[in-house]
Design a protein around this motif. Structure first.
Motif, short mmCIF file in Angstrom:
data_model
loop_
_atom_site.label_atom_id
_atom_site.label_comp_id
_atom_site.label_asym_id
_atom_site.label_seq_id
_atom_site.Cartn_x
_atom_site.Cartn_y
_atom_site.Cartn_z
N HIS A 24 -44.33 45.16 71.78
CA HIS A 24 -45.58 44.50 72.20
C HIS A 24 -45.77 44.50 73.71
O HIS A 24 -46.90 44.38 74.19
CB HIS A 24 -45.61 43.06 71.67
N GLY A 25 -44.67 44.58 74.45
CA GLY A 25 -44.77 44.63 75.90
C GLY A 25 -44.58 43.29 76.59
O GLY A 25 -44.15 43.24 77.73
N SER A 26 -44.91 42.18 75.91
CA SER A 26 -44.73 40.85 76.49
C SER A 26 -44.79 39.81 75.39
O SER A 26 -45.31 40.06 74.29
CB SER A 26 -45.82 40.54 77.53
N MET A 27 -44.28 38.62 75.69
CA MET A 27 -44.35 37.51 74.73
C MET A 27 -45.81 37.13 74.48
O MET A 27 -46.18 36.79 73.35
CB MET A 27 -43.57 36.30 75.27
N GLU A 28 -46.63 37.21 75.51
CA GLU A 28 -48.04 36.85 75.36
C GLU A 28 -48.75 37.79 74.38
O GLU A 28 -49.53 37.35 73.52
CB GLU A 28 -48.75 36.88 76.72
N ALA A 29 -48.45 39.09 74.50
CA ALA A 29 -49.06 40.07 73.60
C ALA A 29 -48.56 39.89 72.17
O ALA A 29 -49.32 40.01 71.21
CB ALA A 29 -48.77 41.49 74.08
N TYR A 30 -47.26 39.59 72.04
CA TYR A 30 -46.67 39.34 70.72
C TYR A 30 -47.34 38.14 70.06
O TYR A 30 -47.76 38.19 68.90
CB TYR A 30 -45.17 39.11 70.90
N ALA A 31 -47.47 37.03 70.81
CA ALA A 31 -48.10 35.83 70.26
C ALA A 31 -49.56 36.09 69.90
O ALA A 31 -50.05 35.62 68.86
CB ALA A 31 -48.01 34.68 71.27
N ALA A 32 -50.26 36.84 70.73
CA ALA A 32 -51.67 37.13 70.46
C ALA A 32 -51.82 37.91 69.16
O ALA A 32 -52.75 37.65 68.37
CB ALA A 32 -52.27 37.92 71.62
N ASP A 33 -50.92 38.86 68.91
CA ASP A 33 -51.00 39.61 67.66
C ASP A 33 -50.71 38.71 66.47
O ASP A 33 -51.36 38.82 65.42
CB ASP A 33 -50.04 40.81 67.70
N LYS A 34 -49.73 37.83 66.59
CA LYS A 34 -49.47 36.87 65.51
C LYS A 34 -50.71 36.01 65.25
O LYS A 34 -51.07 35.73 64.11
CB LYS A 34 -48.28 35.97 65.88
N GLY A 35 -51.35 35.58 66.33
CA GLY A 35 -52.51 34.70 66.21
C GLY A 35 -53.69 35.34 65.52
O GLY A 35 -54.60 34.63 65.03
N ARG A 36 -53.73 36.68 65.44
CA ARG A 36 -54.83 37.36 64.75
C ARG A 36 -54.94 36.92 63.29
O ARG A 36 -56.01 37.05 62.69
CB ARG A 36 -54.63 38.87 64.80
N VAL A 37 -53.84 36.43 62.72
CA VAL A 37 -53.86 36.05 61.31
C VAL A 37 -54.82 34.90 61.04
O VAL A 37 -55.31 34.74 59.93
CB VAL A 37 -52.43 35.69 60.84
N TYR A 38 -55.12 34.10 62.07
CA TYR A 38 -56.03 32.97 61.92
C TYR A 38 -57.50 33.36 62.03
O TYR A 38 -58.39 32.58 61.65
CB TYR A 38 -55.75 31.91 62.98
#
Length: 480
Positions: free
Chosen positions: A206-220
């Motif tokens: 993902h390149g960063s924790m922020e990008a990783y979290a953002a992709d997880k958040g897409r589920v909402y």
């Protein structure tokens, strides 16, 4: 093509490149070919298995290019990718430069649902760093106990495409989604979804924790009834706040403590619901007992609460939550009790492939001889060791990156005895179990929770867990 269902006519003669063979690529290639698309499959590998898979697809009239997953085939109008391919691959950069859309297998399944003449089943989606598979399987068990036609699908190893296009007509699907899959699924809109937890993982992808979290958040995104979050993990609640959901969609928390309004939690050994009741300010609904959860380790109780929240969001009655949890049996290599030998319990949690999962595993036992090590994937271990130090009777280390764990133990638990196995052959597991047995005392738990990936020594975490279980059983036979 819009974000809703796609008719067969939309695919006729469309040039589609499928990136990757395997559990997602092959069903995608077949489904698109059947709808009249001109499909080219590209794959990095060119081994015997890939050639056999390619031959099957070529027999259908699908073009396959092995050993060249970097070049975008001419005339490509859409790329459908396997979830593990990294976003910075030359194939994707070329597609982006050419203005070609990139979909994952989940996006394709979402677009094709309802195109086989059946009504599209709603999705209850689960993501998070750890616990996804267990939670999705618990959810499916609860839905089945409610008499609903369902299946646990997605990242759990069951193709979503097969589920939405197959012969079986479902009432609802329990869907496990990885951060990779969510990255490539822009139009997914679940009925309800849960993010179980967030901890650093796959940051190289993902390149960063922020990008990783953002992709997880897409589920909402676009949820219609409930966004389920972990009250003990504020980052998950923040993702709910940031999500663009349908009007009337609610934020539902789960907690191992007593729940507040719009939460599920635990009171006196009872799983209770203060979210899906008429008067949630003053009332709570009993769902199940903690003893109905197998195993009743804290992080697994959290999984059960998340599964219950999604089921309740779908209208499932309390009795089905209880029955579904009672019926559920965890997968192998997830806190799996292997044997008791001379008063010592041996537990296989080979699936604990990162520090977050291992932290939860270590928290489930009071006195532990810990077997750990493997491929660290960029992880650090200071926080994990600090939190577990008081529970450790001893540690046995193995694998390529064991020194990183050893260094953390030296800094934060210098009094804990450590055995460092300087070997990475598969037979090392038997020696590790022997050393652990010598360190253990009656009442202890010998716990395989590696906090690392397995591929330095084993094909996968399953093979690693099987090696541990085999070694333990051999020792049990010797002591019988």
């Amino acid at each position: 093509m819009g974000s809703q269902e796609v008719s067969t006519a939309d695919w006729q003669g469309k040039h589609v490149t499928v990136a990757g063979l395997g559990v997602s690529g092959i069903p995608a290639a077949r489904a698109l070919h059947e709808r009249g698309a001109l499909v080219t499959v590209v794959n990095d590998g060119d081994d015997e298995r890939a050639r056999a898979q390619a031959a099957e697809l070529e027999a259908l009239g699908i073009t396959v290019r092995l050993g060249d997953g970097a070049t975008l085939p001419p005339s490509t109008e859409l790329v459908v990718t396997a979830p593990g391919w990294q976003p910075d691959k030359p194939l994707f950069l070329a597609a982006a430069e050419a203005g070609v859309d990139i979909w994952g297998d989940v996006e394709l399944a979402w677009r094709l649902r309802g195109t086989n003449g059946r009504e599209a089943a709603p999705w209850l989606a689960v993501t998070g760093t750890n616990g996804k598979t267990t939670t999705v399987r618990m959810l499916a068990s609860i839905l089945q106990a409610a008499g609903l036609r369902t299946a646990a699908v997605g990242n759990i190893g069951v193709s979503l495409l097969d589920a939405v296009l197959g012969e079986t007509e479902y009432d609802v699907l329990a869907v496990e989604l990885s951060s990779y899959q969510l990255h490539w699924a822009p139009s997914l809109r679940a009925h309800s979804a849960a993010v179980l937890n967030l901890a650093p993982d796959h940051l190289d992808w993902h390149g960063s924790m922020e990008a990783y979290a953002a992709d997880k958040g897409r589920v909402y995104e676009g949820n219609t009834v409930a966004c389920v979050y972990n009250a003990a993990d504020p980052a998950t609640e923040e993702l709910v706040r940031e999500a663009d959901v349908e009007e009337g969609c609610r934020a539902i928390g789960f907690t191992l403590g007593a729940p507040g309004p719009s939460q599920l939690g635990v009171v006196d050994g009872i799983l209770v619901d203060r979210a899906f009741v008429k008067n949630r300010q003053k009332q709570a609904q009993e769902l199940a007992e903690v003893s109905d959860v197998n195993p009743p380790a804290p992080h697994n109780i959290a999984n059960a609460l998340a599964a219950a929240a999604l089921a309740r969001a779908f209208g499932v009655e309390p009795a089905a939550v209880r029955d579904g949890l009672r019926n559920f049996r965890p997968d192998a290599h997830r806190i799996e009790h292997v044997a008791d030998i001379d008063g010592v319990a041996y537990v296989d949690d080979s699936k604990a492939t990162n520090t977050h999962a291992t932290e939860a595993s270590l928290a489930a036992y009071d006195s532990i001889v810990w077997i750990a090590g493997g491929l660290a994937k960029g992880a650090t271990f200071d926080e994990l060791v600090t939190g577990a130090a008081k529970r450790l009777r001893g540690v046995v280390l193995m694998g390529a990156d064991r020194a990183l764990i050893h260094e953390a133990l030296t800094r934060h638990a210098p009094e804990v005895p450590v055995v460092d196995l300087d070997r990475t052959d598969t037979g090392a597991m038997s020696e590790a179990v022997d050393h652990a047995a010598r360190l253990a005392r009656p009442g202890d738990t010998v716990l395989l929770a590696p906090a690392c990936a397995s591929m330095d020594m084993f094909t996968n975490y399953i093979k690693r867990g099987e090696a541990f279980a085999d070694a333990v059983r051999a020792r049990a036979e010797e002591s019988a």
